[in-house]
Design a protein around this motif. Structure first.
Motif, mmCIF file in Angstrom:
data_model
loop_
_atom_site.group_PDB
_atom_site.id
_atom_site.type_symbol
_atom_site.label_atom_id
_atom_site.label_comp_id
_atom_site.label_asym_id
_atom_site.label_seq_id
_atom_site.Cartn_x
_atom_site.Cartn_y
_atom_site.Cartn_z
ATOM 1 N N LEU A 120 0.856 -1.185 0.000
ATOM 2 C CA LEU A 120 0.000 0.000 0.000
ATOM 3 C C LEU A 120 0.893 1.236 0.000
ATOM 4 N N ARG A 121 0.793 2.061 -1.027
ATOM 5 C CA ARG A 121 1.570 3.297 -1.088
ATOM 6 C C ARG A 121 0.703 4.458 -0.618
ATOM 7 N N LEU A 123 4.775 7.137 2.911
ATOM 8 C CA LEU A 123 4.757 5.801 3.517
ATOM 9 C C LEU A 123 4.438 4.730 2.492
ATOM 10 N N THR A 124 5.169 3.631 2.568
ATOM 11 C CA THR A 124 4.799 2.430 1.819
ATOM 12 C C THR A 124 4.690 1.289 2.820
ATOM 13 N N TRP A 125 3.505 0.676 2.887
ATOM 14 C CA TRP A 125 3.243 -0.432 3.808
ATOM 15 C C TRP A 125 3.386 -1.745 3.041
ATOM 16 N N TYR A 126 4.198 -2.643 3.573
ATOM 17 C CA TYR A 126 4.364 -3.984 3.007
ATOM 18 C C TYR A 126 3.729 -4.965 3.983
ATOM 19 N N LEU A 127 2.660 -5.613 3.559
ATOM 20 C CA LEU A 127 1.865 -6.467 4.449
ATOM 21 C C LEU A 127 1.997 -7.922 4.026
ATOM 22 N N ILE A 160 9.376 6.292 3.881
ATOM 23 C CA ILE A 160 9.293 5.360 5.009
ATOM 24 C C ILE A 160 8.770 4.020 4.490
ATOM 25 N N GLN A 161 9.555 2.972 4.680
ATOM 26 C CA GLN A 161 9.187 1.625 4.233
ATOM 27 C C GLN A 161 8.851 0.789 5.463
ATOM 28 N N GLY A 193 -5.328 -6.628 11.583
ATOM 29 C CA GLY A 193 -5.576 -5.444 12.406
ATOM 30 C C GLY A 193 -5.053 -4.176 11.754
ATOM 31 N N VAL A 194 -3.881 -4.274 11.123
ATOM 32 C CA VAL A 194 -3.320 -3.114 10.424
ATOM 33 C C VAL A 194 -4.216 -2.722 9.250
ATOM 34 N N LEU A 195 -4.655 -3.717 8.475
ATOM 35 C CA LEU A 195 -5.540 -3.429 7.339
ATOM 36 C C LEU A 195 -6.842 -2.783 7.790
#
Length: 588
Positions: free
Chosen positions: A365-366, A370-374, A564-565, A577-579
């Motif tokens: 998710l960009r 921030l880029t979130w790697y799930l 931020i990665q 939970g994060v999603l």
């Protein structure tokens, strides 16, 4: 209340919890008496009642007895199924694809379901665990069933089991058994053409294994997990997985280490099951045109290859045409197992692989800086695969952005997993900060019924997080040594255990060991994002969020960093939970 006091002397539950369970049982009995299902009964009521099946003390005692006699687990499941109004043979109508494995079984199911949906078939898909809402576990045509449909089928089944209870078993099945039976009812009543069923744990004694005649079975990559239930060697685990084989039902597996593959072959011979080895995905690809996949990561290629075989075999067994012409090939199996056919994937197969979505698995998710790697990886082999995916993706980002970045790890692990081994695999990613928190979106469970877990206390979860932090710091010390120029970590401020930030006792701070523990996911995300995620905007930061020096200095860095990665891994429940917080639409 007399019934409550009768339970008290023999129960290991606290009196407060017994009162709660008594209240719930009275409510449920009242509902059962007055209605089969009512539109005024909410989805949240159904989920809260379902959650009580996690803490049934008599059921926990029954499980202990069943572990000594695993066959009793299947007998109990059959008993509950019959009490629900179904016979074992009724499940034959579902034309089931049954899939197990240690890693990749969910992704394999997702690929398979998406391919077959592309043929115009009405699909059912049963999987676990859920990420945000429990209804994700039961899908029709790729979509979680609606809250209304979930509520209707839940109370219909719950009331039926209440009416038919007898003294031979606990009146209600456990959480996972209940949902499995409910999924079968939903798929039969909604008249799906097929059901893709993912095994919960293991295979031989899993409650999904009451299915007697699936159309085809699949086993994804094997590894070490759930050793307290399945055994402490990969060979013992392979025996459990091979327990889903059925006489005359074709089964497919991907390349495995020699010793567990021998166990699978023995299981197949014993159960008179034709077992085939899947060729790699390269065998299906044209030289200049690789098959695009909807799920990222090299490890998804073996899952896609297995899905192609499962989908084609199902279509062939059901008499469908347009299943892909066989390719001329000189491939041979090096593992003394018949090689599954190599064929030209059809257009629906190619589109299905390309369009597959499976949240929380190698998902990116960009969001501005921030880029979130799930990735819900939680075994050593799946963490290794996730690290390869993350490092490759971050390298790609670095090349395109050409700017300094901050890397953050958000981690949690549950059960009896060897977290030290998992964290060691994550060290090469060179995180600037490691953040640990329980799998709770908020400290308060209000409005969070879908993610409540009554089988473990909050104190236990927080203690586990502190242990994970300690392991991470120790690994960093071993790698870099202590910095003699740094002062000791200050004493944490006194206060309740469940404040927004938890700190370890004072100790010399090692180099590159910027680690923090938060009491819930929301607090962790607030610190990581520093208000820079446009879709995650909590009302206000909790008191004390930046009181620790690492939190305070890190907050400045995170507010100013061009990039931020963030890698979120170790638990599918954590990823869920994060999603839930990053994408509120998933809760609607």
């Amino acid at each position: 209340m007399r019934e409550l006091w009768r339970l008290w002397p023999t129960s290991n539950l606290c009196f407060k919890e017994l009162k709660l369970r008594f209240k719930v049982s009275v409510i449920c009995r009242s509902i059962s008496t007055h209605l089969s299902w009512d539109e005024n009964v909410s989805f949240e009521d159904a989920v809260r009642t379902l959650n009580t099946l996690q803490t049934n003390a008599s059921f926990l005692e029954q499980i202990k007895q069943e572990r000594r006699d695993p066959q009793a687990q299947l007998e109990a499941m059959k008993h509950y199924l019959i009490r629900s109004g179904l016979q074992i043979e009724d499940l034959d109508q579902l034309n089931i694809i049954h899939v197990t494995g240690t890693k990749g079984k969910g992704s394999t199911c997702a690929f398979t379901e998406r391919i077959l949906r592309g043929y115009g078939l009405k699909t059912g898909f049963y999987s676990s665990p859920h990420l945000v809402q429990v209804r994700e576990r039961i899908r029709i045509n790729g979509e979680p069933i609606s809250p209304e449909l979930f509520t209707k089928y839940f109370w219909r089944l719950y009331n039926r089991l209440e009416e038919t209870k007898d003294g031979s078993y606990v009146s209600m099945p456990s959480y996972f058994r209940f949902l499995t039976i409910m999924a079968f009812h939903v798929f039969l009543q909604e008249k799906v053409d097929l059901a893709v069923v993912e095994v919960g744990i293991g295979g031989a004694y899993d409650c999904t294994n009451i299915v007697r005649k699936p159309v085809v079975c699949g086993i994804s990559s094997l590894g070490i997990d759930h050793t307290n239930l399945l055994g402490d060697t990969i060979e013992k685990i392979a025996w459990q997985k091979g327990g889903i084989f059925k006489p005359g039902v074709p089964a497919f597996t991907v390349s495995q280490p020699d010793s567990p593959l021998e166990v699978l072959k023995d299981q197949a011979r014993r159960l008179l099951c034709p077992l085939y080895l899947c060729p790699s995905l390269e065998a299906f690809e044209e030289e200049v045109q690789p098959l695009p996949l909807g799920l990222a990561g090299d490890h998804q290629r073996s899952n896609a290859a297995l899905a192609l075989q499962l989908a084609r075999c199902w279509l062939q067994q059901q008499g469908h045409k347009g299943i892909g012409e066989l390719k001329a090939t000189r491939l041979t199996s090096r593992q003394a197992l018949p090689l599954a056919p190599v064929f030209h994937p059809t257009l629906p197969m190619k589109q299905g692989l390309r369009d597959t979505e499976w949240l929380g698995r190698t998902q990116m998710l960009r969001r501005g800086a921030l880029t979130w790697y799930l990735d819900g990886a939680h075994t050593t082999s799946s963490i290794q695969a996730g690290v390869r995916w993350f490092r490759r993706a971050v390298l790609s980002q670095e090349k395109s952005n050409n700017c300094p970045e901050v890397r953050v790890l958000l981690f949690n692990a549950t059960g009896e997993r060897d977290t030290a081994a998992l964290l060691k695999l994550l060290q090469p990613c060179q995180f600037d900060y490691a953040v640990f928190c329980p799998n709770l979106t908020e400290v308060s469970p209000v409005g969070n019924a879908d993610q409540q877990n009554f089988t473990v206390t909050l104190d236990h979860m927080l203690t586990r997080c502190l242990e994970n932090q300690k392991q991470w710091n120790r690994l960093a010390e071993e790698k870099t040594g202590l910095d003699p120029w740094l002062a000791q970590t200050p004493e944490p401020s006194s206060g309740p255990l469940h404040g927004p930030l938890l700190l370890v006792p004072p100790a010399p701070r090692p180099l590159n060991t910027n680690s923090l523990v938060f009491s819930c996911i929301s607090h962790a995300l607030q610190w990581i994002s520093q208000g820079r995620d446009p879709l995650f905007q909590p009302p206000s930061s909790p008191r004390g969020l930046h009181s620790h020096p690492v939190a305070s200095s890190g907050a400045v860095l995170l507010r100013e960093a061009p990039s931020i990665q963030v890698l979120v891994t170790g638990s599918l429940h954590l990823v869920g939970g994060v999603l839930k917080l990053l994408d509120p639409t998933l809760s609607q």
